[in-house]
Design a protein around this motif. Structure first.
Motif, short mmCIF file in Angstrom:
data_model
loop_
_atom_site.label_atom_id
_atom_site.label_comp_id
_atom_site.label_asym_id
_atom_site.label_seq_id
_atom_site.Cartn_x
_atom_site.Cartn_y
_atom_site.Cartn_z
N ARG A 157 52.32 50.08 80.38
CA ARG A 157 53.66 49.53 80.58
C ARG A 157 54.74 50.46 80.04
N ARG A 158 54.41 51.74 80.00
CA ARG A 158 55.32 52.75 79.47
C ARG A 158 56.70 52.70 80.14
N ASP A 159 56.71 52.50 81.47
CA ASP A 159 57.99 52.50 82.18
C ASP A 159 58.93 51.42 81.65
N GLU A 160 58.35 50.24 81.45
CA GLU A 160 59.17 49.15 80.90
C GLU A 160 59.71 49.51 79.53
N VAL A 161 58.83 50.15 78.74
CA VAL A 161 59.24 50.50 77.39
C VAL A 161 60.39 51.52 77.43
N ILE A 162 60.26 52.48 78.33
CA ILE A 162 61.32 53.49 78.45
C ILE A 162 62.63 52.83 78.91
N ALA A 163 62.50 51.86 79.81
CA ALA A 163 63.70 51.15 80.27
C ALA A 163 64.38 50.45 79.09
N ARG A 164 63.56 49.96 78.19
CA ARG A 164 64.09 49.27 77.02
C ARG A 164 64.81 50.24 76.08
N VAL A 165 64.27 51.44 75.97
CA VAL A 165 64.89 52.46 75.15
C VAL A 165 66.28 52.78 75.71
N LEU A 166 66.31 52.92 77.03
CA LEU A 166 67.57 53.25 77.71
C LEU A 166 68.62 52.18 77.45
N GLN A 167 68.17 50.95 77.57
CA GLN A 167 69.06 49.81 77.35
C GLN A 167 69.64 49.83 75.93
N ALA A 168 68.76 50.10 74.96
CA ALA A 168 69.20 50.14 73.57
C ALA A 168 70.25 51.23 73.38
N CYS A 169 69.99 52.41 73.94
CA CYS A 169 70.92 53.53 73.78
C CYS A 169 72.26 53.19 74.41
N ARG A 170 72.19 52.56 75.58
CA ARG A 170 73.44 52.24 76.28
C ARG A 170 74.28 51.26 75.50
N SER A 171 73.62 50.42 74.71
CA SER A 171 74.44 49.49 73.92
C SER A 171 74.73 50.05 72.54
N GLY A 172 74.60 51.39 72.40
CA GLY A 172 75.07 52.03 71.17
C GLY A 172 74.08 52.05 70.02
N ARG A 173 72.84 51.59 70.26
CA ARG A 173 71.84 51.62 69.20
C ARG A 173 71.07 52.93 69.24
N GLN A 174 70.33 53.15 68.20
CA GLN A 174 69.48 54.34 68.16
C GLN A 174 68.01 53.95 68.11
N VAL A 175 67.18 54.90 68.51
CA VAL A 175 65.76 54.58 68.72
C VAL A 175 64.86 55.65 68.10
N TYR A 176 63.82 55.18 67.42
CA TYR A 176 62.75 56.11 66.99
C TYR A 176 61.62 56.03 68.00
N TRP A 177 61.05 57.17 68.32
CA TRP A 177 59.86 57.20 69.17
C TRP A 177 58.82 57.99 68.39
N VAL A 178 57.78 57.31 67.93
CA VAL A 178 56.85 57.95 67.00
C VAL A 178 55.53 58.30 67.67
N CYS A 179 55.12 59.54 67.50
CA CYS A 179 53.82 59.97 68.02
C CYS A 179 52.85 60.08 66.85
#
Ligand code: ADP
Ligand code: MG
Length: 708
Positions: free
Chosen positions: A483-505
């Motif tokens: 479900r990576r695509d959905e997760v990426i969409a969620r990241v985009l949404q967060a950024c658009r509303s001015g939040r920041q995101v960690y993506w941890v490998c």
């Protein structure tokens, strides 16, 4: 060392103590087997007695075949009804055995013609083996067997058969022989084993004497409760477990008592610097922070060295509490060393503390193992001159060559990675000056109380059990990476509303290089997919400067997404980050996941954590992720971690083996600990000689560190 004149412990009579008789004195032990035993730490007859069975077999009675259940190990007696060799993928001999109650199939894969003759129809056999369900009913694979003639009744075992922890070259037979001899000696001369509990303690704890407990465990009677023995909860086992926990506790308490007798600098609280610091903060301390700060303030003002462990969940605000201690030491004219386990975390402290101390006219120095040459020389000189009040760094702070002008306080962050040995090394550092610096230790991960009581009995404990107000718990979801695509969409949404995101490998196969590559790939993909977001990348292979630049960019909002390896686990504080995606969280332990997740949920907005796993999940991973999803309490998570992975993993001392017990188990035996602790204090104050002997019996060579 105090000897008790005429005490009941003074050894009487002619029988030598078993702790003094070498195993080579037993029959059948030549130099070669003595060498093998020595490798196991078994040198004396007493050591043999403390080498306990791991389980038992019941060869004391014959079980009717009809009573057998799958997985039972038992003796059966029956007649061979038929025996055939079956060809097939593997040649096997199938023997049908019958008694008056039922029948059982014996299956042999290795057999010669003599054995085949023994197993011919009509033979009466006595077998011992494990029953399991096979395609046609119950069977035993390769049971031990012997042929019995009609009318013969070969003796059964008089007690349960012990199975000893096996080692190369020492057979079960040899163990039984050794323990037989040791038990016979004990039986003949009960005095030859020291009973270290007083009669009074035996009575109040309702324990049987040591000799009785050991005899029972080596040779339990036929009616012994096997299930209880397997669980480790039989009174005879409890007796030994208690003694081992006690020995451990006593050794750490001794360490603490010795430490508390040493002189320490008196850091009288003036309070002017602390006041200034507090006034400069944009928040008020929580009640828990205030309480712990007051405990520390009191102890620093005493002439005995503080040795205190501060526990607090991630984000509970331990740093500012440490800063107040720094102020007190500095105001009293002493230096402070602040040590962190990773460079990144040390850097974060450096910038925090510089921010707090510089406006007050104080100097903060920076020292890591990486620094070389002139800059290192200058830093060392400044430390030795006392030109800087605070030195921040990694464990390099405690390497030879670092001399402080007047070290009054040592602060260790994320302590669980430092063991007793490091604590002692730190103490030694200050000892050269005649006074022992105070020590303040902070844990990144809460440690379950019972474990802390065992592992850190040499420390005093404080708990910051309150989070600063306005934090909302992080909502955690577990999703497969399909479900990576959905997760990426969620990241985009967060950024658009001015939040920041960690993506941890996470770490792949313990390889930092691969982990960095994975992070690079993830960053590339995210850059493409999130065209209008700024994506940054940090990993362990970048230079400190490069990392700083990226971290600063994220902190100041120039970057929307930070792709990182697990180096962000500790030390980054960006309140506007409200979403964290962790790839392959199944590779991480609970404590680490909890730490990582603690990077979000630091601001006022609702934060989320997405655990994006790769199917299929192993059972252990599934359990861990379920714990993280359902709990946000670090102490509860640590307790689960303890149950799932054991104390070594939770404390991070697996390599040092500090908590390797012979019979005790910190999780199973946790309910005993409160009483163990009381008894330890009693023993130390009233029976120091017994305490000493107990430590020697159970910890042996390992107590050397307790004598530093
Ligand atoms: P940890 O206990 O995990 O080391 P920190 O000391 O890094 O936590 O504190 C986490 C964050 O909370 C920091 O940004 C710190 O400034 C902030 N903080 C600490 N104490 C308080 C408080 N009493 N009120 C509000 N924020 C606080
Ligand atoms: Mg911290």
């Amino acid at each position: 060392m105090e000897f008790m004149a005429g005490s009941e412990l003074a050894h009487r009579g002619a029988t030598p103590l078993l702790e003094k008789i070498l195993v080579s004195g037993l029959k059948g032990v030549g130099p070669r087997s003595a060498g093998k035993l020595a490798k196991l730490g078994i040198e004396t007859v007493q050591d043999v007695l403390f080498h306990l069975p791991v389980r038992y077999q019941d060869r004391t009675r014959v079980v009717p075949i009809a009573d057998l259940l799958p997985r039972d190990q038992a003796v059966v007696l029956g007649r061979v009804e038929s025996a055939q060799v079956r060809m097939g993928r593997r040649r096997s001999l199938l023997v049908h055995l019958e008694d008056a109650t039922g029948s059982l199939l014996l299956r042999f894969f290795h057999f010669n013609s003599a054995q085949q003759r023994n197993l011919a129809p009509g033979s009466l056999l006595r077998c011992y083996g494990e029953a399991r369900s096979g395609p046609t009913g119950l069977e035993m694979i390769h049971p031990e067997y012997r042929r019995v003639s009609d009318g013969e009744e070969p003796a059964l075992e008089p007690s349960l058969t012990p199975v000893y922890p096996s080692t190369e070259g020492v057979s079960q037979h040899a163990w039984r022989n050794l323990t037989d001899q040791a038990l016979a000696l004990l039986d003949r001369h009960p005095d030859c084993l020291r009973e270290l509990f007083t009669d009074e303690l035996l009575r109040s704890l309702r324990f049987s004497p040591l000799a009785a407990a050991l005899t029972y465990l080596h040779r339990p009677p036929p009616d012994a409760p096997l299930a209880q023995l397997a669980e480790g909860t039989h009174p005879a086992q409890r007796r030994l477990i208690f003694e081992e926990l006690l020995a451990h506790q006593v050794s750490l308490r001794q360490l603490r008592l010795r430490h508390r007798r040493l002189p320490a600098p008196v850091l009288a609280p003036v309070g002017a610097l602390s006041q200034k610091l507090l006034q400069s903060l944009p928040f008020q301390l929580t009640g828990a922070q205030r309480r712990v700060a007051a405990e520390i303030e009191r102890e620093l003002a005493a002439p005995r060295p503080m040795l205190r462990l501060v526990q607090g969940d991630v984000g509970s605000g331990k740093t500012i509490v440490a800063a107040l201690a720094v102020m007190q030491a500095v105001e009293a004219g002493y230096q402070v060393a602040l040590m962190a386990p990773t460079e990144l975390l040390a850097e974060q402290h450096l910038s925090n503390f510089r921010g707090w101390l510089r406006p007050l006219g104080l100097q903060v120095a920076w020292l890591t193992g990486r620094q070389k040459g002139r800059s290192r020389g200058e830093t060392l000189a400044a430390i030795a001159r006392g030109a800087c009040q605070l030195v921040v760094g990694t464990h390099a702070l405690f390497q030879a060559g670092v001399e402080f002008a007047s070290l009054g306080l040592v602060i260790v962050d994320e302590q669980h990675r430092f063991g007793v040995h490091q604590r002692l090394a730190m103490r030694e550092k200050g000892r050269a000056k005649g006074r022992i610096p105070h020590q303040l230790i902070m844990t990144a991960t809460p440690i379950p109380r019972t474990l802390a009581m065992t592992a850190y009995a040499d420390l005093d404990l404080s708990v910051i059990d309150e989070l600063p107000p306005g934090r909302s718990p992080v909502t955690t979801v577990v999703v497969p990476d399909t479900r990576r695509d959905e997760v990426i969409a969620r990241v985009l949404q967060a950024c658009r509303s001015g939040r920041q995101v960690y993506w941890v490998c996470t770490l792949i196969e313990e390889s930092e290089t691969l982990q960095c590559q994975a992070a690079e790939n993830a960053a590339r993909v995210l850059e493409q997919r999130l065209a209008d977001c700024a994506v940054g990348l940090v990993h362990g292979r970048m230079t400190v400067e490069q990392r700083h630049e990226v971290m600063a960019g994220f902190k100041h909002g120039a970057l929307d997404v930070l792709v990182a390896t697990t180096v962000v686990e500790v030390g980054v504080d960006v309140p506007n980050a409200s979403l964290m995606v962790i790839e392959n969280p199944e590779r991480l332990g609970l404590a680490q996941l909890h730490q990582l997740r603690g990077r979000v949920g630091r601001g006022a907005t609702q934060s989320h954590c997405v655990l994006m796993y790769h199917a299929p999940l192993a059972e252990g991973s599934r359990q861990r992720l379920a714990v993280i999803r359902s709990s946000s309490n670090g102490f509860a998570i640590a307790q689960k971690d303890l149950e799932l992975r054991g104390p070594g993993e939770v404390l991070g001392t697996r390599q040092t083996g500090e908590l390797r017990f012979r019979v005790a188990d910190v999780v199973r035996d946790a309910p005993l600990l409160a009483e163990v602790r009381q008894t330890a204090d009693l023993l130390l104050s009233e029976h120091p000689r017994r305490a000493e002997l107990m430590v020697r019996r159970w910890l042996g060579a390992r107590i050397d560190y307790a004598r530093v």
